[in-house]
Design an enzyme around this catalytic site. Structure first.
Site, PDB file in Angstrom:
ATOM      1  CG  ASP A   1      -2.041   0.875   0.971  1.00  0.00           C
ATOM      2  OD1 ASP A   1      -2.134   1.717   0.122  1.00  0.00           O
ATOM      3  OD2 ASP A   1      -2.865   0.899   1.919  1.00  0.00           O
TER       4      ASP A   1
ATOM      5  CG  ASP B   1       0.067  -1.034   8.182  1.00  0.00           C
ATOM      6  OD1 ASP B   1      -1.147  -1.078   7.568  1.00  0.00           O
ATOM      7  OD2 ASP B   1       0.659   0.101   8.416  1.00  0.00           O
TER       8      ASP B   1
ATOM      9  CG  ASN C   1      34.381 -37.771  -6.631  1.00  0.00           C
ATOM     10  OD1 ASN C   1      35.580 -37.408  -7.359  1.00  0.00           O
ATOM     11  ND2 ASN C   1      34.318 -36.974  -5.557  1.00  0.00           N
TER      12      ASN C   1
ATOM     13  CG  ASP D   1      -2.673  -4.529   4.316  1.00  0.00           C
ATOM     14  OD1 ASP D   1      -3.327  -4.362   3.301  1.00  0.00           O
ATOM     15  OD2 ASP D   1      -2.298  -3.470   5.307  1.00  0.00           O
TER      16      ASP D   1
END
Length: 913
Positions: free
Chosen positions: A381, A656, A724, A660
């Protein structure tokens, strides 16, 4: 608004003595065993018509009252009831953590290979393999324990608190203060406000416009209204506890409104603990987990195929039988990156601790640190991030667009009583801006004069769905009349006004013209109603008289422009998801340089109305191109974030507030500042010291550094192991004896594992910080295959060197020397790979010291010196002629040149791609 009498009820017949309250379970919990709750608690006290006890009965049963508990009594109860923590949240004990380490796929395969070796009496191979399993489990459980302790310590910095009412002495007045949720006890009186998590099972004593989300318990997505009742409604007796308006349960969150409640159950005695049993905290695998698991299972398939292939090849070409099984098992073990869980846990834990120490950023979920490094889209935002959370009033006009101080006066009245009556966890910035402007105008519209002239009655707080707030006041000289003052989004207020469509369209057009210039607008309206004792609700917001518009402008944050430019250089696209007018959002973004080039195609700013018309696939394409999404509700934000993820982007969301919350859950990484509302802090994966984009940039760099080290470990280890294995399988088919004994293979693997721990402490390369870190399977496989074949070529070249240096040796002496020569060469080439293949290292970085160079030097020293010690003959290794070391140096020099050239070519190809 409902209330209960002040004061604590005295003990009476059937009532516990003071200090020994009977815990209250208003409704039976969904657990086995009827009749009594956990700990012998009654399923419920006497109730009214079967709907549960009244507030007065609850307070009496808990030996509490509206004035709260004494501090000493609360401490005594905490000692008896324990902390208000769900049992499933407690750290796992050490034995369980050790056994849980066996669930790692690589560790499980190693354990099976060790048991197979024991069954065929290959005791040396079995002992070393099982030792690897034990060391891996010990290291992983130790690192997980350390990571859990660090995470718990970090979480204490952002621990959720509750506002509790307590007294220091029987005669002292009650005081509100913030305490950790873990310290709450039955009988505590708490305050609830927007964004708060309901910290325990509670009964409401008073409520004002309260709505809660209880989807974690019921699955319903819409907020549920709650209010206090003096006498429960008999009509709701069979509706169940969640339909009762007076009860709120742990696991819920406050959407709007405020309330006062008494706690009736905490910790493991809550309905949330019984119904979920810890499952509520489980979350799906992260993007990093999925990528690593995909690579892991591919390698495990190769590992499981290796023993039978070695057995069949040796039986067909050399006539060997089960005696080659230990060698086949050792080769399969050599392909295993068994240190992967330890490296991942250590790297992420160190990165999270360093980030908290240096930047005040708290990573609550360790895999989220890697996901931060992969974020290529950041959604946020604008208020408080791109702009200061401090709007300024620039004017107040009536419906004719003329300045009108009366509009500001009524807006100030509504703002003042909303702030005083809504019990918000933090003052609303728009209300404060209106009051500041009113004070600057002076009497009679100043805040003090308004407070003296009008009496607040009630408030219907703002919520992100209605987008308006209403204060109910009593005007002087107007007995029997209540005035409703409503302010909020222009469209929402006009919908509630009594006017014809033509007038509404005219005012909307006026507001749009103002908003397109970059102003934020609040509409103000009022109406008179006959006074009444009952509570007010959103249904009363109708038939209003429009007063005018308050215009506000946003002040850009000082660091926002530089932070946005830095994120762009990091390869992170920023998307603004806001509830503001498109013109307001676009103006701020343009001032900060966020508007992308070529935005004339109309996709730079998208409104929520357009989003509603798009399918998910269409929204994914639009979201990838657009920069600003305006007029967004919480559901719009979550849908946009989900669309970006569906399009293959790794998303972070910074929020926050309560609005949200859906987007925080939808994003790969949920981010919030430390001063966010409780429910946002609990949902977020990362908590910032402050709502600042520069802090996010530091978090992104830390994530890229940690995930870059993990990716480097995987590339180097797997390519070396693959080389290897290829060389040993080839030599095993060409030689009349095994190129290395099983014990030698496993000891070599153990030495390499120990050296690989340095990857967790390596300093990240500068190039790894320039772009999001992503484990692309195709590039990963190409790297492993290409450099694995180069490693195998170097190993096979040593095969020729050994044949030349040992051509006169024969019998056991020749085999022992061959084993020693290949053992030394394997560790030296692995040490060389660790230094030269570090991701994106410049010449200056390679020359710099560090734990990885020290580990490589130690690995090389072991490779050269171990065959010369007394342990060499025990492992079946003999002395080597000086000619071998001279030829070995030549081969290693050529290998280093080839590695450097191949690395440059790979970097160029990847960069061009």
């Amino acid at each position: 608004m409902n209330s209960v009498p002040e004061g604590s009820a005295a003990a009476g017949p059937g009532h516990p003595t003071p200090g020994t309250p009977a815990p209250v379970t208003p409704f039976p919990r969904p657990v086995a065993g009827a009749g009594t709750g956990s700990g012998g608690r009654p399923d419920g006290p006497a109730s009214v018509s079967g709907t549960g006890p009244t507030p007065l009965q609850i307070l009496r049963a808990l030996d509490s009252g509206p004035r709260g508990l004494l501090e000493t009594e609360a401490e005594n109860r905490l000692g008896r009831t324990g902390e208000n923590i769900l049992p499933a949240w407690r750290p796992a004990p050490w034995p369980r953590r050790f056994v849980r380490s066996l669930r790692d796929p690589f560790t499980a395969v190693l354990l099976c290979l060790g048991l197979v070796s024991a069954l065929v009496s290959a005791w040396g191979t079995a002992c070393v393999t099982l030792a690897l399993v034990g060391v891996s489990c010990l290291l992983r459980s130790a690192e997980e324990h350390r990571a859990d302790r660090s995470t718990a310590a970090l979480r204490e910095l952002v621990a959720t608190t509750a506002t509790v009412v307590r007294r220091t002495s029987p005669d002292s007045p009650p005081r509100e203060r913030e305490v950790p949720v873990a310290d709450l006890v039955p009988g505590d009186v708490i305050r609830l406000g927007p964004g708060d998590l309901v910290p325990a099972d509670v009964q409401l004593l008073r409520a004002d416009g309260l709505t809660v989300h209880q989807s974690a318990l019921t699955g319903e997505s819409a907020p549920v209204p709650k209010h206090a009742v003096d006498i429960p409604d008999p009509a709701l007796s069979g509706a169940g506890p969640f339909a009762q308006p007076q009860w709120c349960f742990q696991g819920s969150s406050v959407t709007s409104g405020s309330g006062t409640a008494v706690i009736v159950a905490t910790g493991g005695e809550t309905r949330f603990a019984a119904a979920h049993d810890g499952r509520a905290r489980q979350r799906g695998a992260s993007a990093f987990d999925r990528s690593v698991q995909g690579i892991s299972w591919t390698l495990i398939r190769f590992m499981l195929l290796t023993p039978p292939l070695v057995l069949m090849a040796n039986a067909a070409l050399r006539g060997r039988g089960l005696e080659t099984l230990p060698f086949a098992v050792a080769v399969a073990v050599g392909l295993t990156p068994e240190m992967l869980p330890v490296i991942v846990t250590t790297t992420l834990a160190r990165g999270a601790a360093r980030l908290a120490r240096t930047s005040g950023v708290i990573v609550k979920r360790l895999p989220a640190l890697h996901d931060l490094g992969a974020v290529d889209v950041l959604c946020l935002d604008k208020t408080g991030t791109l702009t200061e959370d401090r709007p300024v009033v620039s004017g107040a006009t009536n419906g004719a667009d003329r300045p009108d101080p009366d509009v500001l006066r009524w807006a100030a009245i509504g703002a003042l009583w909303t702030l005083q009556l809504a019990e918000l966890p933090a003052p609303d910035a728009l209300d404060e801006a209106v009051l500041d402007a009113a004070e600057e105008c002076g009497p009679p519209s100043a805040g003090g004069a308004v407070a003296e002239a009008y009496e607040g009655v009630a408030v219907v707080p703002f919520d992100p769905v209605r987008r308006v707030a209403t204060a109910v006041v009593r005007r002087p000289g107007r007995l029997g009349v209540h005035t409703l003052v409503t302010k909020g989004a222009v469209e929402a207020v006009l919908q509630r006004c009594a006017m014809d469509e033509e007038e509404r369209d005219r005012l909307l057009a006026l507001a749009n013209r103002k908003a397109e210039s970059g102003l934020r607008l609040l509409a103000v309206a009022r109406t008179d109603r006959a006074s009444r004792p009952g509570a007010y609700s959103p249904a009363d917001e109708r038939g209003l008289t429009f007063l005018g518009l308050i215009a506000l402008r946003d002040v850009p944050a000082p660091s926002a422009a530089d932070a946005l430019a830095m994120l762009a250089r990091r390869g992170v696209a920023v998307k603004v998801l806001t509830g503001d007018h498109p013109g307001t959002a676009a103006r701020v973004c343009a001032d900060l340089g966020l508007r992308r080039a070529g935005s004339a195609d109309g996709c730079d700013v998208v409104t929520a109305e357009v989003v509603d018309t798009l399918s998910d696939a269409e929204l994914a394409r639009v979201a990838d191109r657009a920069t600003v999404f305006a007029r967004c509700t919480p559901q719009h934000k979550a849908r946009i974030v989900s669309a970006l993820r569906a399009g293959g982007r790794t998303t972070g969301f910074l929020g926050d507030g309560v609005n949200d919350l859906p987007a925080l859950h939808a994003a790969d990484v949920g981010i919030c500042p430390r001063n966010a509302v409780d429910v946002a802090r609990e949902a977020a994966d990362v908590v910032l010291a402050e709502k600042d984009l520069t802090a996010i940039d530091r978090a992104l760099l830390a994530g890229r550094g940690s995930s870059g080290n993990i990716a480097t470990y995987l590339r180097i280890t797997l390519s070396s192991n693959l080389g290897n294995v290829i060389a040993m399988l080839t030599a095993g088919l060409l030689l009349p004896f095994l190129p290395m004994l099983p014990a030698q293979v496993l000891v070599q693997n153990l030495c390499f594992d120990a050296a690989q721990l340095a990857f967790a402490f390596d300093r990240p390369a500068a190039s790894a910080l320039r772009r999001p870190t992503v484990l692309r399977p195709r590039d990963f496989l190409r790297f492993i295959t290409g450099f694995g074949l180069l490693n195998a070529a170097a190993d096979l070249a040593i095969f020729g060197v050994l044949a030349l240096a040992l051509h006169q040796a024969s019998g056991d002496g020749g085999e022992a020397a061959f084993h020693a020569g290949w053992f030394t060469e394997n560790l030296l080439t692995q040490a060389l790979v660790m230094v030269l293949l570090r991701t994106g290292r410049s010449a200056a970085e390679r020359r710099a010291g560090g734990p990885l160079r020290a580990a490589a030097a130690g690995l090389a020293a072991v490779g050269v010196l171990l065959p010369l010690t007394a342990l060499g003959p025990v492992l079946g290794m003999g002395a080597l002629p000086p000619l071998y070391y001279l030829l070995l140096g030549s081969v290693l020099g050529l290998y280093a040149i080839g590695l450097t050239a191949a690395r440059r070519r790979y970097d160029k190809a990847v960069g061009g791609h």
